[in-house]
Design an enzyme around this catalytic site. Structure first.
Site, PDB file in Angstrom:
ATOM      1  N   ASP A  35       0.736  -0.995   0.313  1.00  0.00           N
ATOM      2  CA  ASP A  35       0.106  -0.284  -0.019  1.00  0.00           C
ATOM      3  C   ASP A  35       0.810   1.556  -0.050  1.00  0.00           C
ATOM      4  OD1 ASP A  35      -2.646  -1.311   0.143  1.00  0.00           O
ATOM      5  OD2 ASP A  35      -2.735  -1.264   2.292  1.00  0.00           O
ATOM      6  N   LYS A  57      -3.356   1.293  -2.626  1.00  0.00           N
ATOM      7  CA  LYS A  57      -4.595   1.704  -1.697  1.00  0.00           C
ATOM      8  C   LYS A  57      -4.537   3.045  -0.821  1.00  0.00           C
ATOM      9  CE  LYS A  57      -7.139  -1.280   1.315  1.00  0.00           C
ATOM     10  NZ  LYS A  57      -7.139  -2.609   1.384  1.00  0.00           N
ATOM     11  N   MET A 168      -9.020   8.514   8.781  1.00  0.00           N
ATOM     12  CA  MET A 168      -9.872   8.375   7.321  1.00  0.00           C
ATOM     13  C   MET A 168     -10.735   9.589   7.960  1.00  0.00           C
ATOM     14  SD  MET A 168     -10.557   4.636   6.258  1.00  0.00           S
ATOM     15  CE  MET A 168     -11.121   4.233   7.674  1.00  0.00           C
TER      16      MET A 168
HETATM   17  C1  LIG Z   1      -6.965   2.744   5.620  1.00  0.00           C
HETATM   18  S1  LIG Z   1      -6.601   3.572   6.998  1.00  0.00           S
HETATM   19  C2  LIG Z   1      -5.284   2.230   7.652  1.00  0.00           C
HETATM   20  C3  LIG Z   1      -5.187   2.505   9.723  1.00  0.00           C
HETATM   21  C4  LIG Z   1      -3.491   1.221   9.168  1.00  0.00           C
HETATM   22  N1  LIG Z   1      -3.716  -0.014   9.638  1.00  0.00           N
HETATM   23  C5  LIG Z   1      -2.612   2.091  10.700  1.00  0.00           C
HETATM   24  O1  LIG Z   1      -2.489   0.594  12.342  1.00  0.00           O
HETATM   25  O2  LIG Z   1      -2.471   2.922  10.775  1.00  0.00           O
HETATM   26  C6  LIG Z   1      -5.473   4.326   6.424  1.00  0.00           C
HETATM   27  C7  LIG Z   1      -5.458   5.552   7.840  1.00  0.00           C
HETATM   28  O3  LIG Z   1      -4.690   6.030   8.015  1.00  0.00           O
HETATM   29  C8  LIG Z   1      -4.114   7.140   8.612  1.00  0.00           C
HETATM   30  N2  LIG Z   1      -2.615   7.040   9.629  1.00  0.00           N
HETATM   31  C9  LIG Z   1      -2.223   5.920   8.356  1.00  0.00           C
HETATM   32  N3  LIG Z   1      -0.307   6.820   8.292  1.00  0.00           N
HETATM   33  C10 LIG Z   1      -0.202   8.379   8.276  1.00  0.00           C
HETATM   34  C11 LIG Z   1       0.752   8.846   8.892  1.00  0.00           C
HETATM   35  N4  LIG Z   1       1.934   8.289   8.381  1.00  0.00           N
HETATM   36  N5  LIG Z   1       0.196   9.771   9.110  1.00  0.00           N
HETATM   37  C12 LIG Z   1      -1.047  10.474   9.395  1.00  0.00           C
HETATM   38  N6  LIG Z   1      -2.086   9.611   9.175  1.00  0.00           N
HETATM   39  C13 LIG Z   1      -1.641   8.091   9.064  1.00  0.00           C
HETATM   40  C14 LIG Z   1      -4.960   8.036   8.066  1.00  0.00           C
HETATM   41  O4  LIG Z   1      -6.227   8.583   8.812  1.00  0.00           O
HETATM   42  C15 LIG Z   1      -4.756   6.902   6.834  1.00  0.00           C
HETATM   43  O5  LIG Z   1      -6.461   7.631   6.275  1.00  0.00           O
END
Ligand SMILES: C[S@@+](CC[C@H](N)C(=O)[O-])C[C@H]1O[C@@H](n2cnc3c(N)ncnc32)[C@H](O)[C@@H]1O
Length: 258
Positions: A35, A57, A168
């Site tokens: 991803d 993704k 998100m």
């Molecule tokens: C589909 S979710 C997946 C979350 C993932 N499984 C986790 O445990 O972090 C994706 C969301 O995670 C958050 N996200 C993930 N990495 C990030 C980052 N480096 N900075 C800010 N938000 C992040 C955002 O809200 C993004 O829209």
């Protein structure tokens, strides 16, 4: 001979936040499906001989639909390969990891899961925001902002106390803040939005329940971002705050709260 699938939590995007188990799994991979929120820049070093597949993704934009990702994983494993699915954060936190595990079980493909550092906890931390702090917050709730929350969910959240973490949540921020206010959350409740955590261009926008939508619009906030709602946002800092300043902020809160 059937191969296998390993779901790997890649952490919030910085290569040194991959776990030792994640690095080992990548080193043993024949193919890696990754991803964009995963630390894919590290693949050249940690999976130098594997075939790399960008399944692209990003929130709201699935370059390859979820069912096709699952079919690809199964296909590679049935062809005898070790397929690693490198996901952002932790596979089981709002990441559809369980669906991929079930797809493997259905196809009789051996599958295991390497946990990762979730953005829900680490990205606020990268902005100096602890999700708990004695006297301020002793619980946190992680919610998906992918779709607007229902009135009963909003009522529940508004009454729960502690810290609310939204993944998100950029697009649904207006309905979330309006809904929490409708169910009694104070207009002055601190709110932070941390964009692109752990990247060189990480940025934090701070406001309160009443004005954060305006502040986010003015700053041009975009995904990926983690929204944090709660008193702990008072402790946000970019690494330069002195211990004395942070203790002063915590003490100021304690004085108001008592
Ligand atoms: C589909 S979710 C997946 C979350 C993932 N499984 C986790 O445990 O972090 C994706 C969301 O995670 C958050 N996200 C993930 N990495 C990030 C980052 N480096 N900075 C800010 N938000 C992040 C955002 O809200 C993004 O829209």
């Amino acid at each position: 001979m059937t191969g296998r699938v390993t779901l790997v939590g890649g952490g919030p995007g910085r290569a040194d936040l991959l776990t030792v188990a994640a690095v080992r799994a990548l080193g043993a991979a024949d193919v890696v499906l990754y991803d964009r929120l995963a630390p894919y820049e590290a693949l050249a070093e940690y999976a130098p001989t594997a075939e790399l597949v960008d399944v692209g993704k990003t929130p709201g934009h699935h370059a390859i639909p979820q069912h096709e990702i699952e079919a690809l994983l199964v296909e590679h494993a049935l062809a005898g390969r070790h397929a690693v699915r490198l996901k952002g954060g932790d596979p089981y936190v709002l990441g559809r990891g369980s669906e991929e595990v079930l797809a493997c079980h259905r196809a009789g493909v051996p599958v295991d899961v390497v946990p990762g550092v979730t953005s829900a906890i680490s990205v606020p931390g990268a902005a100096g925001i602890p999700l708990t702090h004695r006297g301020m917050s002793h619980l946190f709730t992680v919610v998906s902002g992918h779709a607007p929350l229902t009135p009963s969910e909003l009522e529940h959240l508004a009454g729960l106390g502690g810290t609310i973490v939204v993944l998100m949540g950029v697009n649904t921020l207006p309905s979330l803040t309006a809904g929490l206010a409708r169910f009694g959350m104070r207009a002055e409740m601190p709110v932070a939005i941390v964009e692109r955590g752990f990247r060189a261009d990480q940025r934090t926008t701070i406001g309160d329940l009443a004005d954060i939508v305006f502040a986010a619009g003015r700053a041009g906030v975009t995904s990926p971002a983690v929204v944090v709602i709660g008193e702990v946002v008072r402790l946000a800092h970019d690494g330069d705050a002195s211990a004395a300043e942070l203790m002063e902020r915590a003490a100021a809160f304690a004085a108001v709260a008592s």
